[in-house]
Scaffold this active site. Sequence first.
Site, PDB file in Angstrom:
ATOM      1  N   LYS A  23       0.824  -1.210   0.000  1.00 37.98           N
ATOM      2  CA  LYS A  23       0.000   0.000   0.000  1.00 37.98           C
ATOM      3  C   LYS A  23       0.856   1.257   0.000  1.00 37.98           C
ATOM      4  CE  LYS A  23      -3.029   0.875   3.490  1.00 37.98           C
ATOM      5  NZ  LYS A  23      -3.223   2.265   3.986  1.00 37.98           N
ATOM      6  N   SER A  24       1.888   1.279   0.838  1.00 34.18           N
ATOM      7  CA  SER A  24       2.753   2.457   0.917  1.00 34.18           C
ATOM      8  C   SER A  24       3.410   2.756  -0.426  1.00 34.18           C
ATOM      9  CB  SER A  24       3.843   2.248   1.972  1.00 34.18           C
ATOM     10  OG  SER A  24       3.300   2.166   3.259  1.00 34.18           O
ATOM     11  N   ASP A 323       1.978  -0.966  11.819  1.00 35.92           N
ATOM     12  CA  ASP A 323       0.722  -1.498  11.286  1.00 35.92           C
ATOM     13  C   ASP A 323       0.476  -2.943  11.701  1.00 35.92           C
ATOM     14  OD1 ASP A 323       0.025   0.860  10.038  1.00 35.92           O
ATOM     15  OD2 ASP A 323       1.016   0.340   8.157  1.00 35.92           O
ATOM     16  N   LYS A 350      -4.858   6.237  14.510  1.00 40.68           N
ATOM     17  CA  LYS A 350      -5.034   5.547  13.239  1.00 40.68           C
ATOM     18  C   LYS A 350      -6.517   5.614  12.851  1.00 40.68           C
ATOM     19  CE  LYS A 350      -0.775   4.205  12.391  1.00 40.68           C
ATOM     20  NZ  LYS A 350      -0.076   4.584  11.141  1.00 40.68           N
ATOM     21  N   ARG A 354      -6.502   2.088  17.946  1.00 42.76           N
ATOM     22  CA  ARG A 354      -6.273   0.648  17.830  1.00 42.76           C
ATOM     23  C   ARG A 354      -5.921  -0.016  19.151  1.00 42.76           C
ATOM     24  NH1 ARG A 354      -3.312   0.610  11.895  1.00 42.76           N
ATOM     25  NH2 ARG A 354      -5.251   0.695  10.704  1.00 42.76           N
ATOM     26  N   ARG A 396      -7.374  -3.193   9.621  1.00 42.71           N
ATOM     27  CA  ARG A 396      -6.417  -4.093  10.267  1.00 42.71           C
ATOM     28  C   ARG A 396      -7.039  -4.791  11.476  1.00 42.71           C
ATOM     29  NH1 ARG A 396      -2.276  -3.238   6.998  1.00 42.71           N
ATOM     30  NH2 ARG A 396      -1.809  -1.084   6.365  1.00 42.71           N
TER      31      ARG A 396
END
EC number: 2.5.1.19
Length: 436
Positions: A23-24, A323, A350, A354, A396
């Site tokens: 993704k990055s 992550d 985030k 989380r 996630r």
Amino acid sequence: MNNVRKIKGGSNLKGKIKVPGDKSISHRALIIGSIAQGETTIEGFLHSEDPLSTADCLRKLGVNIPDIKEDEPFTISGLGLDGIKEPKEILNCGNSGTTMRLLMGLLAGQEGKNFILTGDTSLNERPMGRVNKPLSLMGGIISGRESGNKAPISIYGNKLKGCVIGTPIASAQVKSAILLAGLKASGTTSVIEPASSRDHTERMLKAFGANISIRGELGRNVVIKSGGNLIGQRILIPGDISSASFWMIAASIVPNSEVLIKNVGLNPTRTGILNVMDSMGCNYEILDKSTIAGEPIGSIKVKTANNLRSFTIEGDILPKLIDEIPILTVAACFCNGVSEIKDAQELRFKETDRLKVMARQLSKFGAEITEKEDGLIINGQSKFHSAEVDSETDHRVSMSLAIASLVAKGTSKIMRADASYVSYPSFWEDLAKLTN
């Protein structure tokens, strides 16, 4: 989309898969390709909501990006550093913090042009002051709610000046925004971090021809000089280790499992999870190592391991696995002893908080987790029972709860499960493939 998923515990995992593109790197390939001269061809792009938000915003800035098809290469016609157009409409970044923060850096130096960035309800509550502040030091003219800390964000492109910027936290998004702004700033821009964060932007800018260098042994000081042009490239994006991490942990904790994950990015600023798996005593090996476009890749083979050891995560390793904390929290529940996650207050900002969400949802399975201001304390050797849990719209969290359900006795139900589409559209298909 199916927003409720039922998972029966007790299934082992067998087989080989290829996880979606990183993704990055997908975000950065689009952005840097857009300001390069000539064409950039991208292969292995992550066809999910966040990178597609970046593509949509860039189209509104005048970049010729075709309709992106899943699993198909595509070519961007770059505009060069000065070719960005003032958009006729607001740039909607969706749920993507990466899109908003990197575009802030890209647009701050587009002199005389006006831009407005917004996002969904969740993104518009996430902190943007950490990007606004250094860009303002460079001469950026940026405003928004709560003194520029919250979107919608308004940017008036201004002449920027290079300077030395020390960031209070190690954040690849903040660093990348400053480096992108540095392309248009006069002189030299230097970013000094308290710990090294992921370096995909630096690697890609160098591949495109930017005058960028890393100073110091720890990679914490990145220097970019303006002048010169970026030249379009062919980018092959490896599989995302953050997506692979769900299968790496699942194969480690689900009895009688063996999974091979092919062509995963092994950038050393992203492989903190492998260090933790070593501490746990996981049974894995890395095969077929190679390097593509400056990014190391390999395949990861993981087998079930017995008597996993507890672990502590703290300090400089956090940026290398930020992550992966949700799935490592699941792993900690099945280790011998007490595991602790420290220095992780960044996770409160985030898509969800989380730390709070993982403690709340895993406790429904029977996990014993104590929430602290900067982390979690997890008692190991849990016996999970089935539960009805909720992703709370975090991709996630959704996938971590799915893996937790595999080791719970009975059938569990995950609400708002398809939050996973944000970063891993084929997650549920891959889960079915590995558990059949």
